[in-house]
Design a protein around this motif. Structure first.
Motif, mmCIF file in Angstrom:
data_model
loop_
_atom_site.group_PDB
_atom_site.id
_atom_site.type_symbol
_atom_site.label_atom_id
_atom_site.label_comp_id
_atom_site.label_asym_id
_atom_site.label_seq_id
_atom_site.Cartn_x
_atom_site.Cartn_y
_atom_site.Cartn_z
ATOM 1 N N LYS A 10 0.677 -1.226 -0.122
ATOM 2 C CA LYS A 10 -0.196 0.039 0.015
ATOM 3 C C LYS A 10 1.055 1.802 -0.319
ATOM 4 O O LYS A 10 1.947 1.108 -0.661
ATOM 5 C CB LYS A 10 -1.226 -0.018 1.173
ATOM 6 C CG LYS A 10 -1.680 -1.333 0.778
ATOM 7 C CD LYS A 10 -2.843 -1.238 2.502
ATOM 8 C CE LYS A 10 -3.885 -2.759 2.644
ATOM 9 N NZ LYS A 10 -4.327 -2.532 3.074
ATOM 10 N N HIS A 106 -8.180 -3.369 -5.958
ATOM 11 C CA HIS A 106 -8.226 -3.680 -4.628
ATOM 12 C C HIS A 106 -9.485 -2.318 -4.149
ATOM 13 O O HIS A 106 -9.690 -1.499 -4.296
ATOM 14 C CB HIS A 106 -7.176 -3.009 -4.416
ATOM 15 C CG HIS A 106 -7.008 -3.107 -3.102
ATOM 16 N ND1 HIS A 106 -7.975 -2.454 -1.170
ATOM 17 C CD2 HIS A 106 -5.878 -4.118 -2.330
ATOM 18 C CE1 HIS A 106 -7.337 -3.031 -0.681
ATOM 19 N NE2 HIS A 106 -6.373 -4.106 -0.744
ATOM 20 N N GLU A 184 -10.688 -10.804 -1.684
ATOM 21 C CA GLU A 184 -10.647 -10.780 -0.199
ATOM 22 C C GLU A 184 -11.894 -9.316 0.464
ATOM 23 O O GLU A 184 -12.343 -8.754 0.073
ATOM 24 C CB GLU A 184 -9.831 -8.927 -0.625
ATOM 25 C CG GLU A 184 -8.220 -9.830 -1.037
ATOM 26 C CD GLU A 184 -6.979 -8.740 -0.366
ATOM 27 O OE1 GLU A 184 -6.164 -9.268 0.291
ATOM 28 O OE2 GLU A 184 -7.527 -7.275 -1.312
ATOM 29 N N GLY A 190 -7.460 -5.491 6.860
ATOM 30 C CA GLY A 190 -6.708 -4.873 7.812
ATOM 31 C C GLY A 190 -7.831 -4.915 9.017
ATOM 32 O O GLY A 190 -7.201 -4.106 9.944
ATOM 33 N N GLY A 227 -6.875 -10.672 3.757
ATOM 34 C CA GLY A 227 -7.766 -9.727 4.815
ATOM 35 C C GLY A 227 -7.204 -10.844 5.983
ATOM 36 O O GLY A 227 -7.654 -11.876 6.257
ATOM 37 N N SER A 228 -5.979 -10.146 6.903
ATOM 38 C CA SER A 228 -5.903 -9.972 7.917
ATOM 39 C C SER A 228 -4.890 -11.649 7.960
ATOM 40 O O SER A 228 -5.236 -12.353 9.311
ATOM 41 C CB SER A 228 -6.906 -10.031 9.112
ATOM 42 O OG SER A 228 -7.933 -8.388 9.090
ATOM 43 N N GLY A 249 -1.546 -7.485 3.892
ATOM 44 C CA GLY A 249 -1.441 -6.398 3.517
ATOM 45 C C GLY A 249 -0.428 -6.059 4.927
ATOM 46 O O GLY A 249 0.721 -6.210 4.607
ATOM 47 N N GLY A 250 -0.737 -6.120 5.607
ATOM 48 C CA GLY A 250 -0.333 -4.902 6.682
ATOM 49 C C GLY A 250 0.657 -6.361 7.112
ATOM 50 O O GLY A 250 2.128 -6.332 7.793
#
Ligand code: PEP
Length: 270
Positions: A10, A106, A184, A190, A227-228, A249-250
């Protein structure tokens, strides 16, 4: 089938210096692991990272010669090459920067940039005709999930692929190698909330059946979950035969968790 673990950075990290630190850490950790394991870490799991556009050329150069691929997070809908489109980056420029893939659709782009079916179709055509692979993101919002509209929403979003094939039928032959679907759920991105593995598995089965209905050759197309996903839950997603990898992501911003997820998929798909 080879699994995919893709890090969507991101709008991170903040500086080129931090990008370099992250990549150095990633490459050194992989190197150390390979020397200990005697088997290349990407043999069953292909890794890819998608930095912000401003860092894409440097990241691609840094990764050249490694087993990790680089991707953009978006491409211009207006022109595949050049033109008066302030702020845009074309598929040709992205390929020239050294990336081989791009994420498209996205949920953050759908939400903050109002990306529509027509916009995404144009972006997909530009990316594929410039030789980029596409990671196409789809998924329902919390309200749609609560209203049990997941499959309906996904079917509507997948029409981009159907229309792509109608407009560019010559792509059918190679599309399964150049298109990945990332399912997703927006409510899982997140948030730390995840659907059950069984829910994801059923949705992936539906996605695979739907795209196979568009073209038989898409039967082998990879469908990833996003997703997470983290180091603790990756094993359970990786164990399901319908889940071909993860869009992360994270957890992709920390080498330890990103490689733990890659390892879970590598082990499960071996
Ligand atoms: C994403 O943004 O694609 C994503 C999956 O984010 P996170 O892993 O942080 O939920």
């Amino acid at each position: 089938m080879q699994a995919w673990v893709i890090g969507n950075w991101k709008q991170n990290p903040a500086t080129s210096h931090d990008v370099d630190l992250l990549l150095n850490d990633l490459l050194t950790t992989i190197d150390t692991k390979e020397q200990a394991d005697t088997e290349p870490s990407n043999s069953r799991c292909q890794l890819m990272v998608a930095p912000s556009c401003i860092h894409l050329a440097a990241v691609s150069a840094h990764l050249a010669g490694s087993s990790i691929l680089s991707a953009a997070q978006d491409v211009s809908a207006y022109s595949a090459s050049v033109g008066a489109y302030t702020g845009d980056c074309s598929a040709q420029q992205i390929a020239d920067a050294g990336a081989t893939w791009t994420i498209l659709g996205h949920s953050e782009r759908r939400q903050y940039h109002n990306e529509s079916h027509d916009t995404l179709l144009q972006k997909m055509i530009h990316a594929l005709t410039q030789g980029l692979g596409v990671v196409f993101c789809i998924g329902e919002t919390q309200a749609q999930y609560d209203a049990k509209q997941t499959l309906e929403v996904i079917d509507a979003q997948l029409l981009v692929v159907k229309d792509l094939l109608a407009q560019q039928p010559e792509l059918i032959v190679s599309l399964s190698e150049h298109l990945i679907i990332a399912y997703e759920p927006v409510w899982a991105i997140g948030t730390g909330k995840v659907p059950t593995v069984s829910e994801v598995s059923q949705t992936h089965q539906h996605i695979k059946q739907t795209v196979t209905g568009f073209a038989e050759s898409l039967k082998v197309m990879s469908v990833l979950y996003g997703g997470s996903v983290n180091a603790d839950n990756a094993d359970s997603f990786a164990a399901d035969s319908m889940i071909d990898g993860a869009l992360v992501g994270g957890a992709s911003l920390k080498v330890e968790s990103f490689l733990a997820i890659a390892n879970a998929f590598s082990q499960a798909k071996g």
